[in-house]
Design a protein around this motif. Structure first.
Motif, PDB file in Angstrom:
ATOM      1  N   UNK A 235      57.624  56.152  34.728  1.00 42.83           N
ATOM      2  CA  UNK A 235      57.987  55.218  35.811  1.00 42.83           C
ATOM      3  C   UNK A 235      56.844  54.299  36.220  1.00 42.83           C
ATOM      4  N   UNK A 236      55.607  54.751  36.101  1.00 46.00           N
ATOM      5  CA  UNK A 236      54.460  53.906  36.449  1.00 46.00           C
ATOM      6  C   UNK A 236      54.363  52.703  35.522  1.00 46.00           C
ATOM      7  N   UNK A 237      54.732  52.927  34.248  1.00 46.90           N
ATOM      8  CA  UNK A 237      54.664  51.849  33.265  1.00 46.90           C
ATOM      9  C   UNK A 237      55.830  50.881  33.422  1.00 46.90           C
ATOM     10  N   UNK A 238      57.025  51.434  33.569  1.00 44.48           N
ATOM     11  CA  UNK A 238      58.224  50.572  33.657  1.00 44.48           C
ATOM     12  C   UNK A 238      58.271  49.795  34.972  1.00 44.48           C
ATOM     13  N   UNK A 246      44.754  43.918  30.798  1.00 39.48           N
ATOM     14  CA  UNK A 246      44.481  45.345  30.717  1.00 39.48           C
ATOM     15  C   UNK A 246      45.595  46.083  29.972  1.00 39.48           C
ATOM     16  N   UNK A 247      46.812  45.551  30.067  1.00 38.93           N
ATOM     17  CA  UNK A 247      47.959  46.191  29.416  1.00 38.93           C
ATOM     18  C   UNK A 247      47.771  46.256  27.909  1.00 38.93           C
ATOM     19  N   UNK A 282      36.287  48.520  33.356  1.00 37.55           N
ATOM     20  CA  UNK A 282      35.327  48.167  34.407  1.00 37.55           C
ATOM     21  C   UNK A 282      34.671  46.815  34.173  1.00 37.55           C
ATOM     22  N   UNK A 283      34.646  46.334  32.924  1.00 39.77           N
ATOM     23  CA  UNK A 283      34.011  45.052  32.611  1.00 39.77           C
ATOM     24  C   UNK A 283      34.990  43.878  32.685  1.00 39.77           C
ATOM     25  N   UNK A 284      36.283  44.179  32.796  1.00 38.71           N
ATOM     26  CA  UNK A 284      37.296  43.109  32.802  1.00 38.71           C
ATOM     27  C   UNK A 284      37.381  42.471  34.183  1.00 38.71           C
ATOM     28  N   UNK A 285      37.885  41.219  34.259  1.00 35.47           N
ATOM     29  CA  UNK A 285      37.959  40.498  35.537  1.00 35.47           C
ATOM     30  C   UNK A 285      38.806  41.236  36.561  1.00 35.47           C
ATOM     31  N   UNK A 286      38.425  41.107  37.815  1.00 41.30           N
ATOM     32  CA  UNK A 286      39.191  41.723  38.892  1.00 41.30           C
ATOM     33  C   UNK A 286      40.519  40.995  39.061  1.00 41.30           C
ATOM     34  N   UNK A 287      41.541  41.668  39.585  1.00 35.29           N
ATOM     35  CA  UNK A 287      42.862  41.038  39.769  1.00 35.29           C
ATOM     36  C   UNK A 287      42.787  39.858  40.739  1.00 35.29           C
ATOM     37  N   UNK A 288      43.586  38.817  40.438  1.00 34.54           N
ATOM     38  CA  UNK A 288      43.537  37.595  41.240  1.00 34.54           C
ATOM     39  C   UNK A 288      44.512  37.619  42.405  1.00 34.54           C
ATOM     40  N   UNK A 289      45.565  38.399  42.287  1.00 33.14           N
ATOM     41  CA  UNK A 289      46.556  38.463  43.367  1.00 33.14           C
ATOM     42  C   UNK A 289      47.053  39.898  43.522  1.00 33.14           C
ATOM     43  N   UNK A 290      47.975  40.050  44.464  1.00 34.50           N
ATOM     44  CA  UNK A 290      48.468  41.389  44.796  1.00 34.50           C
ATOM     45  C   UNK A 290      49.223  42.027  43.634  1.00 34.50           C
ATOM     46  N   UNK A 291      50.033  41.254  42.933  1.00 36.98           N
ATOM     47  CA  UNK A 291      50.801  41.792  41.816  1.00 36.98           C
ATOM     48  C   UNK A 291      49.889  42.273  40.698  1.00 36.98           C
ATOM     49  N   UNK A 294      48.333  45.551  41.752  1.00 38.88           N
ATOM     50  CA  UNK A 294      49.262  46.678  41.607  1.00 38.88           C
ATOM     51  C   UNK A 294      49.388  47.096  40.149  1.00 38.88           C
ATOM     52  N   UNK A 295      49.449  46.091  39.256  1.00 42.25           N
ATOM     53  CA  UNK A 295      49.581  46.377  37.828  1.00 42.25           C
ATOM     54  C   UNK A 295      48.339  47.099  37.309  1.00 42.25           C
ATOM     55  N   UNK A 296      47.161  46.632  37.719  1.00 50.59           N
ATOM     56  CA  UNK A 296      45.922  47.261  37.270  1.00 50.59           C
ATOM     57  C   UNK A 296      45.801  48.676  37.817  1.00 50.59           C
ATOM     58  N   UNK A 297      46.199  48.884  39.073  1.00 49.44           N
ATOM     59  CA  UNK A 297      46.140  50.205  39.676  1.00 49.44           C
ATOM     60  C   UNK A 297      47.078  51.178  38.962  1.00 49.44           C
ATOM     61  N   UNK A 298      48.278  50.676  38.618  1.00 48.42           N
ATOM     62  CA  UNK A 298      49.252  51.521  37.912  1.00 48.42           C
ATOM     63  C   UNK A 298      48.739  51.904  36.526  1.00 48.42           C
ATOM     64  N   UNK A 299      48.114  50.945  35.846  1.00 42.28           N
ATOM     65  CA  UNK A 299      47.566  51.231  34.510  1.00 42.28           C
ATOM     66  C   UNK A 299      46.427  52.237  34.593  1.00 42.28           C
ATOM     67  N   UNK A 300      45.623  52.116  35.636  1.00 45.14           N
ATOM     68  CA  UNK A 300      44.508  53.052  35.766  1.00 45.14           C
ATOM     69  C   UNK A 300      45.028  54.468  36.052  1.00 45.14           C
ATOM     70  N   UNK A 301      46.064  54.549  36.884  1.00 41.76           N
ATOM     71  CA  UNK A 301      46.680  55.854  37.130  1.00 41.76           C
ATOM     72  C   UNK A 301      47.272  56.415  35.830  1.00 41.76           C
TER      73      UNK A 301
END
Length: 329
Positions: A235-238, A246-247, A282-291, A294-301
């Protein structure tokens, strides 16, 4: 009306042959109530060797208790159907309290012989002892043969690994494209294969009297723990709101993992690769917006859960293979 396919299984064959042999031996020994050897054998032929031993043990002890009850009730009161009923009324709870209820039927067979004879003589006791020795002994001998299930266990292992690989391929595809036509049927199939594999592996344990568990059972138990993680992370991926760079990184890792699902224990290699993925994260650019956040946080989880997935596999001893293979999960 729908009928099941007619078939004669190995246990049915063993029961028929063993019970017939037991009755022939009882006839040869000229035992009274020789046909009862047939019944005693049938009652003790079980699906596994260990269960057969437990069945014989419970029936012997319950019969000894039953003879004691017979002496008290038959000799002490009377050989009467009402007295027999009172005996049973107290006999059943006694067996249940000692967890010997499985031996009730065979005990009743012997009690009926004692009731019919109307006297507890030494010759009668010797006759009943021989009946039990023949019936239980033949059952144990027949049950020493169990078909080899190694081939079936291996098939379940390979089927399960194929299903895991398919699931990971679909996850990687979704991470790359953000869409998939996958119907998820492999998830249902995994549950079924794990259940069947564990049941068969437990049967294998029960057929080895000096063993409490085996590698096959540990394997299916390990895969079941991993599957719980798979069901939790899907569910985190879908639910990813957008596809980010990052995906692709995670998709490459999952694709590599999908290509190396195996029974061996080399999960530590993929744990190292996952650490590399984390470092690159950790070396990739930080997220530019809220979406994107959320996507980066879900991928890290997701990768944290996949690390736990691999840790579970790293604790498994693994099956040895004759040929050296590339690193597997």
């Amino acid at each position: 009306m729908q009928f099941r396919r007619f078939r004669i299984g190995y246990r049915t064959l063993k029961t028929a042959v063993g019970a017939s042999i037991a009755m022939l031996i009882a006839m040869f020994l000229d035992l009274d109530y020789y046909s009862s050897a047939f019944i005693l054998t049938v009652l003790c032929i079980q699906p596994t060797k260990r269960k057969s031993l437990r069945a014989v043990y419970s029936r012997i002890i319950s019969t000894i208790i039953g003879v004691g009850f017979a002496f008290i009730f038959f000799e002490g009161i009377a050989y009467n159907p009402i007295v027999f009923g009172l005996l049973i009324l107290l006999f059943i709870p006694t067996l249940v309290s000692f967890r010997l209820q499985d031996g009730f039927v065979s005990s009743v067979v012997i009690l009926l012989h004692l009731f019919d004879a109307k006297s507890l003589t030494m010759s009668l006791m010797w006759n009943e002892f021989q009946l039990m020795a023949v019936g239980f002994g033949v059952a144990l001998l027949v049950n020493m043969y169990m078909p080899d299930i190694e081939k079936d266990l291996k098939k379940y292992r390979l089927d399960l690994e194929s299903l895991y690989a398919k699931i990971f391929h679909e996850v990687a595809l979704y991470l790359r494209n953000g869409d998939s036509n996958w119907d998820g049927k492999e998830l249902v199939q995994v549950s079924e294969v794990i259940e069947k594999g564990k049941a068969l592996a437990y049967q294998d344990v029960e057929n080895h009297l000096n063993r409490r568990q085996n590698l096959h059972y540990l394997y299916f138990d390990m895969r079941e723990q991993q599957f719980e993680i798979i069901e939790r992370v899907l569910p985190k991926i879908t639910a990813l709101p957008v596809t980010i760079s990052h995906s692709q990184l995670v998709a490459d890792f999952i694709e590599d993992l999908a290509n190396h699902v195996h029974s061996g224990n080399t999960a530590h290699r993929f744990i190292s690769k996952l650490d590399e993925v984390k470092e690159e994260f950790s070396t990739m650019p930080l997220p530019k917006d809220h979406e994107n956040f959320l996507a980066m946080a879900a991928l890290y989880q997701f990768i944290e859960e996949m690390e736990q997935y691999l840790r579970i596999k790293s604790n498994f001893i693994g099956f040895t293979t004759k040929k050296k293979t590339a690193s597997k999960d």
